[in-house]
Design a protein around this motif. Structure first.
Motif, PDB file in Angstrom:
ATOM      1  N   PRO A 148      35.578  41.468  55.041  1.00  0.00           N
ATOM      2  CA  PRO A 148      36.273  40.463  55.866  1.00  0.00           C
ATOM      3  C   PRO A 148      36.247  39.063  55.262  1.00  0.00           C
ATOM      4  O   PRO A 148      37.252  38.341  55.298  1.00  0.00           O
ATOM      5  N   ALA A 149      35.113  38.660  54.698  1.00  0.00           N
ATOM      6  CA  ALA A 149      35.015  37.331  54.098  1.00  0.00           C
ATOM      7  C   ALA A 149      35.880  37.230  52.843  1.00  0.00           C
ATOM      8  O   ALA A 149      36.482  36.183  52.574  1.00  0.00           O
ATOM      9  N   ILE A 150      35.963  38.309  52.075  1.00  0.00           N
ATOM     10  CA  ILE A 150      36.808  38.319  50.876  1.00  0.00           C
ATOM     11  C   ILE A 150      38.268  38.178  51.268  1.00  0.00           C
ATOM     12  O   ILE A 150      39.023  37.395  50.662  1.00  0.00           O
ATOM     13  N   GLU A 151      38.684  38.915  52.289  1.00  0.00           N
ATOM     14  CA  GLU A 151      40.062  38.789  52.788  1.00  0.00           C
ATOM     15  C   GLU A 151      40.361  37.360  53.214  1.00  0.00           C
ATOM     16  O   GLU A 151      41.412  36.796  52.876  1.00  0.00           O
ATOM     17  N   ALA A 152      39.444  36.780  53.980  1.00  0.00           N
ATOM     18  CA  ALA A 152      39.670  35.432  54.514  1.00  0.00           C
ATOM     19  C   ALA A 152      39.720  34.392  53.402  1.00  0.00           C
ATOM     20  O   ALA A 152      40.527  33.457  53.452  1.00  0.00           O
ATOM     21  N   LYS A 153      38.885  34.533  52.396  1.00  0.00           N
ATOM     22  CA  LYS A 153      38.811  33.531  51.329  1.00  0.00           C
ATOM     23  C   LYS A 153      40.026  33.568  50.414  1.00  0.00           C
ATOM     24  O   LYS A 153      40.563  32.520  50.029  1.00  0.00           O
ATOM     25  N   TYR A 154      40.497  34.770  50.068  1.00  0.00           N
ATOM     26  CA  TYR A 154      41.539  34.879  49.050  1.00  0.00           C
ATOM     27  C   TYR A 154      42.921  35.205  49.621  1.00  0.00           C
ATOM     28  O   TYR A 154      43.922  35.072  48.919  1.00  0.00           O
ATOM     29  N   GLY A 155      42.980  35.630  50.876  1.00  0.00           N
ATOM     30  CA  GLY A 155      44.270  35.883  51.507  1.00  0.00           C
ATOM     31  C   GLY A 155      44.949  37.170  51.085  1.00  0.00           C
ATOM     32  O   GLY A 155      46.139  37.358  51.343  1.00  0.00           O
TER      33      GLY A 155
ATOM     34  N   LYS B  69      28.513  47.284  39.096  1.00  0.00           N
ATOM     35  CA  LYS B  69      27.681  47.902  40.134  1.00  0.00           C
ATOM     36  C   LYS B  69      27.956  47.367  41.535  1.00  0.00           C
ATOM     37  O   LYS B  69      27.630  48.034  42.520  1.00  0.00           O
ATOM     38  N   SER B  70      28.524  46.176  41.641  1.00  0.00           N
ATOM     39  CA  SER B  70      28.752  45.572  42.957  1.00  0.00           C
ATOM     40  C   SER B  70      30.200  45.771  43.398  1.00  0.00           C
ATOM     41  O   SER B  70      31.123  45.198  42.819  1.00  0.00           O
ATOM     42  N   ASP B  71      30.411  46.558  44.447  1.00  0.00           N
ATOM     43  CA  ASP B  71      31.750  46.727  45.010  1.00  0.00           C
ATOM     44  C   ASP B  71      32.334  45.378  45.410  1.00  0.00           C
ATOM     45  O   ASP B  71      33.510  45.088  45.156  1.00  0.00           O
ATOM     46  N   SER B  72      31.514  44.549  46.030  1.00  0.00           N
ATOM     47  CA  SER B  72      31.994  43.269  46.556  1.00  0.00           C
ATOM     48  C   SER B  72      32.430  42.335  45.440  1.00  0.00           C
ATOM     49  O   SER B  72      33.449  41.645  45.560  1.00  0.00           O
ATOM     50  N   ASP B  73      31.666  42.303  44.347  1.00  0.00           N
ATOM     51  CA  ASP B  73      32.045  41.452  43.225  1.00  0.00           C
ATOM     52  C   ASP B  73      33.356  41.926  42.603  1.00  0.00           C
ATOM     53  O   ASP B  73      34.218  41.111  42.241  1.00  0.00           O
ATOM     54  N   ALA B  74      33.505  43.234  42.468  1.00  0.00           N
ATOM     55  CA  ALA B  74      34.727  43.778  41.887  1.00  0.00           C
ATOM     56  C   ALA B  74      35.937  43.462  42.768  1.00  0.00           C
ATOM     57  O   ALA B  74      36.998  43.038  42.279  1.00  0.00           O
ATOM     58  N   LEU B  75      35.797  43.622  44.075  1.00  0.00           N
ATOM     59  CA  LEU B  75      36.907  43.353  44.997  1.00  0.00           C
ATOM     60  C   LEU B  75      37.237  41.866  45.050  1.00  0.00           C
ATOM     61  O   LEU B  75      38.416  41.480  45.053  1.00  0.00           O
ATOM     62  N   ALA B  76      36.227  41.023  45.091  1.00  0.00           N
ATOM     63  CA  ALA B  76      36.472  39.582  45.135  1.00  0.00           C
ATOM     64  C   ALA B  76      37.137  39.103  43.846  1.00  0.00           C
ATOM     65  O   ALA B  76      38.018  38.231  43.874  1.00  0.00           O
ATOM     66  N   SER B  77      36.739  39.672  42.721  1.00  0.00           N
ATOM     67  CA  SER B  77      37.343  39.296  41.445  1.00  0.00           C
ATOM     68  C   SER B  77      38.806  39.700  41.398  1.00  0.00           C
ATOM     69  O   SER B  77      39.669  38.928  40.953  1.00  0.00           O
ATOM     70  N   ALA B  78      39.111  40.910  41.862  1.00  0.00           N
ATOM     71  CA  ALA B  78      40.506  41.347  41.908  1.00  0.00           C
ATOM     72  C   ALA B  78      41.322  40.473  42.854  1.00  0.00           C
ATOM     73  O   ALA B  78      42.460  40.102  42.555  1.00  0.00           O
TER      74      ALA B  78
END
Length: 441
Positions: free
Chosen positions: A135-142, A240-249
């Motif tokens: 949710p935070a990744i969605e909100a930050k990057y749109g 190794k981090s799903d969140s880092d990979a998704l936020a980077s994409a």
């Protein structure tokens, strides 16, 4: 960038990420035609600067010595660079993967039917729902989580298939080979920066033969510039981090112009008697297309933002297959991997994760085209005055444009689609005989 994930990336031209990978299959969307064109008649045309001759190296040791000198000139310590490259040897399989072209190209319909599945949709939905950082990744990057899930699934099967090749070896091999030396050396210099600054260790830097790394297959240049700490632990770990990979994409897509609140593309229906020449040649908003009878297949409506957005009609399998109005976000996805097939697979899996229904129009059964058929078609079009550019066997936007013009001039349905039958017809014009495909051998 399957159905091992990475093998499909080879079909697409270069695994994965993104904006820096050369040799794209497709180009950016056509731009709207200007109403007038300003001409500056006071300035002579500039004289092109000749390219310097390509340096060749007799041995890998010769290339390595030259690269070390270049890296030192960029500010790296000689001992550091020499130690990194000390045990590296070129790998023939990497050169073969980079320069090879499959004998038969997979039709988009077959690619999409293989890449878009209930298992992938459900797998992505489950993994995204279980991640508290999404949710935070969605909100930050749109960028919607489903689009990120579509990329994640296509690039590494949600982290399962990331590649295990040492990226130093990958880029050193490509640089020594010489076909893409400048690009490969730039990436290798970036790898040195990553290691020197402690952002990742040499052991962590594993990826595909093309050097794309991690769960979302980032090239080193993009990892350094766009990598994001999605889980808040102070380290960007796209392996190794799903969140880092998704936020980077998500950061990559945002930087490339993702438009929040707009679809990536929408399936549409085409009226009888439609002028298929308009596909890929007109960039107009959905209201304009609706006036031509092109309407949403789901019966839905466009939101206010989408109504004004530029849209291109794409026909991945020609007039007999599904049709889509591609909005700007479609081309943003293609900044990740510049292929229509890839963007469709990402988008359709994302739609599935969002709970949208299946396509209304079925994908047709298509036969793969041999490289001889593709090159024969390009040769025939060039000979007939319809310029495709280089005869390379890649049926990209240039070839489709030339084919569409040929179809229009010859009273055919001008959808720019190279069917098996049409490839045989055009190839026969240059060879004097019909080139047989796999089904007839």
């Amino acid at each position: 960038m399957k159905r091992r994930i990475l093998s499909l990336c080879l079909f697409l031209g270069a695994c994965s990420t993104a904006t820096s990978v050369p040799t794209p299959i497709d180009n950016a969307p056509p731009k709207p035609k200007p109403t007038h064109e300003a001409k500056d008649e006071t300035k002579p045309a500039p004289t092109p600067t000749p390219k310097p001759a390509q340096v060749t190296y007799a041995t890998f040791a010769d290339w390595r010595a030259a690269f070390v000198t270049k890296a030192v000139a960029q500010g790296f310590e000689r001992t550091f660079v020499e130690n990194i490259l000390a045990d590296v040897q070129p790998r023939a399989a990497i050169v073969q993967a980079d320069s090879g072209q499959p004998e038969f190209s997979k039709p988009i319909s077959a690619y999409v039917k293989n890449a878009v599945s209930n298992a992938r949709v459900e797998g992505g939905r489950t993994r995204l729902s279980a991640n508290p950082d999404v949710p935070a990744i969605e909100a930050k990057y749109g960028v919607p989580r489903e689009v990120l899930g579509g990329i994640w699934g296509m690039e590494s099967d949600f982290g399962r298939v990331q590649g295990d090749i040492d990226v130093v070896t990958a880029f050193a091999t490509l640089a020594f080979d010489g076909r893409r030396r400048d690009w490969a050396e730039t990436q290798l210099l970036t790898v040195l920066t990553i290691i020197k600054t402690g952002k990742a260790t040499r052991e962590e830097l594993k990826g595909s033969w093309a050097g794309a790394m991690g769960q979302t297959q980032f090239l080193p240049e993009n990892y350094l510039k766009l990598g994001q700490d999605g889980d808040g632990n102070g380290h960007v770990d796209i392996w190794k981090s799903d969140s880092d990979a998704l936020a980077s994409a998500a950061n990559l897509l945002r930087k490339e112009g993702w438009r929040p609140g707009q679809a990536w593309a929408v399936e549409v229906t085409i009226p009888a008697g439609f002028d298929y020449y308009l596909s890929e040649t007109e960039t107009q908003n959905p209201v304009w297309w609706a006036e031509k009878g092109v309407v949403r297949a789901d019966g839905g409506t466009w939101n206010e933002s989408e109504k004004a957005a530029p849209a291109v009609l794409i026909l991945p399998s020609g007039a007999k297959g599904p049709a889509f109005l591609a909005l700007p976000n479609h081309y943003v996805i293609r900044k990740y991997n510049n292929s229509t097939a890839y963007a469709l697979a990402v988008g359709l899996n994302a739609d599935g994760m969002a709970g949208k229904g299946a396509l209304k129009a079925p994908w047709p059964e298509e036969q793969p085209l041999s490289i001889a058929q593709r090159k024969g078609t390009q040769t025939a079009l060039n000979a007939a005055g319809f310029n495709v550019g280089a005869v390379d066997g890649v049926i990209g936007v240039g070839t489709r444009k030339a084919l569409r013009e040929w179809q229009k001039a010859n009273g055919r349905v001008a959808d720019g689609y190279l069917s098996y039958e049409l490839a045989n017809e055009l190839s026969a014009k240059t060879t004097g005989y019909t080139i047989l495909g796999p089904s007839s051998q």
